[in-house]
Design a protein around this motif. Structure first.
Motif, mmCIF file in Angstrom:
data_model
loop_
_atom_site.group_PDB
_atom_site.id
_atom_site.type_symbol
_atom_site.label_atom_id
_atom_site.label_comp_id
_atom_site.label_asym_id
_atom_site.label_seq_id
_atom_site.Cartn_x
_atom_site.Cartn_y
_atom_site.Cartn_z
ATOM 1 N N THR A 49 -9.558 -1.979 -0.772
ATOM 2 C CA THR A 49 -8.611 -3.086 -0.924
ATOM 3 C C THR A 49 -8.917 -3.828 -2.214
ATOM 4 O O THR A 49 -10.073 -4.198 -2.461
ATOM 5 C CB THR A 49 -8.695 -4.062 0.259
ATOM 6 N N PHE A 50 -7.905 -4.027 -3.036
ATOM 7 C CA PHE A 50 -8.039 -4.824 -4.258
ATOM 8 C C PHE A 50 -7.315 -6.148 -4.049
ATOM 9 O O PHE A 50 -6.127 -6.166 -3.714
ATOM 10 C CB PHE A 50 -7.439 -4.087 -5.461
ATOM 11 N N GLN A 106 0.850 -1.196 0.000
ATOM 12 C CA GLN A 106 0.000 0.000 0.000
ATOM 13 C C GLN A 106 0.879 1.235 0.000
ATOM 14 O O GLN A 106 1.653 1.466 0.930
ATOM 15 C CB GLN A 106 -0.954 0.015 1.203
ATOM 16 N N ALA A 149 -3.615 3.617 -11.224
ATOM 17 C CA ALA A 149 -4.172 4.720 -10.428
ATOM 18 C C ALA A 149 -5.511 5.210 -10.967
ATOM 19 O O ALA A 149 -6.403 5.563 -10.186
ATOM 20 C CB ALA A 149 -3.169 5.876 -10.382
ATOM 21 N N PRO A 177 -9.117 6.462 -1.800
ATOM 22 C CA PRO A 177 -8.406 5.293 -2.334
ATOM 23 C C PRO A 177 -7.850 4.385 -1.241
ATOM 24 O O PRO A 177 -7.874 3.157 -1.373
ATOM 25 C CB PRO A 177 -7.285 5.918 -3.179
ATOM 26 N N GLU A 178 -7.357 4.981 -0.160
ATOM 27 C CA GLU A 178 -6.765 4.174 0.910
ATOM 28 C C GLU A 178 -7.795 3.348 1.677
ATOM 29 O O GLU A 178 -7.427 2.492 2.498
ATOM 30 C CB GLU A 178 -5.961 5.062 1.889
ATOM 31 N N GLY A 199 -2.747 5.572 -1.249
ATOM 32 C CA GLY A 199 -3.223 4.678 -2.293
ATOM 33 C C GLY A 199 -4.016 3.510 -1.743
ATOM 34 O O GLY A 199 -4.113 3.315 -0.524
ATOM 35 N N ALA A 200 -4.586 2.739 -2.638
ATOM 36 C CA ALA A 200 -5.363 1.570 -2.244
ATOM 37 C C ALA A 200 -4.449 0.448 -1.762
ATOM 38 O O ALA A 200 -3.275 0.374 -2.149
ATOM 39 C CB ALA A 200 -6.204 1.082 -3.418
ATOM 40 N N MET A 239 -3.219 -3.230 -1.974
ATOM 41 C CA MET A 239 -3.181 -4.253 -3.011
ATOM 42 C C MET A 239 -2.793 -5.595 -2.396
ATOM 43 O O MET A 239 -1.771 -5.694 -1.709
ATOM 44 C CB MET A 239 -2.174 -3.882 -4.097
ATOM 45 N N VAL A 264 -8.188 2.821 -9.763
ATOM 46 C CA VAL A 264 -8.364 2.991 -8.314
ATOM 47 C C VAL A 264 -9.202 4.235 -8.034
ATOM 48 O O VAL A 264 -10.140 4.212 -7.221
ATOM 49 C CB VAL A 264 -6.996 3.105 -7.608
ATOM 50 N N ALA A 302 -12.863 4.361 -6.170
ATOM 51 C CA ALA A 302 -13.019 5.147 -4.946
ATOM 52 C C ALA A 302 -14.092 6.220 -5.107
ATOM 53 O O ALA A 302 -14.928 6.420 -4.212
ATOM 54 C CB ALA A 302 -11.677 5.786 -4.576
#
Length: 320
Positions: A170-171, A30, A152, A166-167, A34-35, A37, A155, A159
């Motif tokens: 979870t992908f 992560q 991005a 994005p954070e 950001g998301a 991963m 994502v 979001a």
């Protein structure tokens, strides 16, 4: 009718998956802002157990997925067994890969279909209006059948649609060729029956319970062969039983309509069918994407009706 929150139910499942990343052979990353991963099979080995857990996350916490030491094909005895107490919301409201996600603002070429509880927050699909369902969450997750995490732009798209940062997303991703990827795809045996019921116009609110099983397909490093095996597991080795609040005529008709035997493309390994249409999914008869055999039980009358039949010889040909 008040439905449970698929995001509330899956949140602890996602956190346990992340906590057990080392044991399950996953990679979790992560970037700041950001998301998160979770690589379950792209650049790591992953595991069948990771795929089993991914499938339960896809089901929105409303179903169980187990590996059973018995199945319709003697030489491939292990099966993925799926049970959902609320199959419509579990399978169509969460597990169904209905969210098309593409990198439209970059040159990565990324494309994947999103599954899981995040779909029920974003509700970008018309299906949710029919289901009468929408969920809310402060954090959510999506499962992708993909060889990499989303860029991005994707994502940000997810979001924004979910109304989250994005954070907070979870992908979890794994390609079809991986242990986890193939397992979670075969675990869609019940979902394809629900999708087919929706396609033929059956009243989804009359489906009150469901269980399905399909042979656990062996991993293959080639994408076409891996995709063929996971599809053949369901199309020729999948068995589903639905419990419906319907009269005998409707239950019988549903049992007749659901199986893959109704398809004009039925009878050949999926990889062969895919080759005949030059890789164009839209040229494959949609009726093929169904379990091989279906039992529909009317809980109103107690009568059960059967449709379709297993073809273990085609599963054997595909897997071997």
């Amino acid at each position: 009718m008040k439905y449970p929150s698929v995001n509330a139910l899956t949140a602890p499942l996602v956190e346990r998956l992340v906590a057990d990343a080392e044991v399950l052979r996953l990679a979790v990353t992560q970037e700041p802002g950001g998301a998160r991963m979770v690589d379950a099979g792209a650049s790591v080995r992953g595991s069948i157990e990771a795929g089993r857990r991914m499938a339960e996350i896809c089901l929105g916490g409303l179903g169980t997925v187990t590996i059973s030491p018995s199945g319709p094909v003697a030489s491939w005895p292990y099966s993925v067994v799926v049970h959902a107490t609320d199959p419509v919301i579990a399978c169509l409201g969460s597990q169904y890969a209905g969210w098309s996600l593409a990198d439209e603002s970059g040159d990565s070429g990324f494309f994947a279909l999103g599954s899981g509880p995040g779909r029920a927050v974003a509700v970008v699909e018309d299906l949710y209006q029919e289901l009468g369902y929408r969920d809310s969450a402060t954090r959510t997750a999506l499962v992708l059948e993909a060889a990499s995490g989303p860029p991005a732009s994707v994502v940000a798209k997810v979001a924004e649609a979910a109304g989250l940062r994005p954070e907070d997303v979870t992908f979890i991703f794994a390609p079809t060729q991986s242990l986890a990827g193939s397992t979670q795809v075969v675990a869609r045996v019940l979902e394809v029956a629900l999708h087919k019921a929706h396609t033929v116009g059956f009243d989804l609110h009359k489906i009150v319970d469901g269980i399905g099983s399909a042979p656990l397909s062996p991993q293959h490093p080639d994408f076409i062969q891996a995709m063929g095996r996971t599809n053949d597991a369901i199309i020729y080795g999948g068995r589903v039983q639905l419990f419906v609040e319907a009269d005998e005529a409707d239950a019988r008709q549903l049992a007749e309509q659901l199986p893959s035997t109704n398809s004009s493309d039925h009878g050949s390994p999926f990889a062969e069918v895919f080759g005949r249409v030059n890789g164009d999914f839209y040229k494959i008869d949609g009726a093929l994407f169904s379990p091989a055999e279906v039992i529909v039980t009317s809980v109103t009358t107690g009568k059960s009706f059967r449709g379709g039949h297993l073809m273990p010889e085609l599963v054997e040909a595909s897997f071997a």
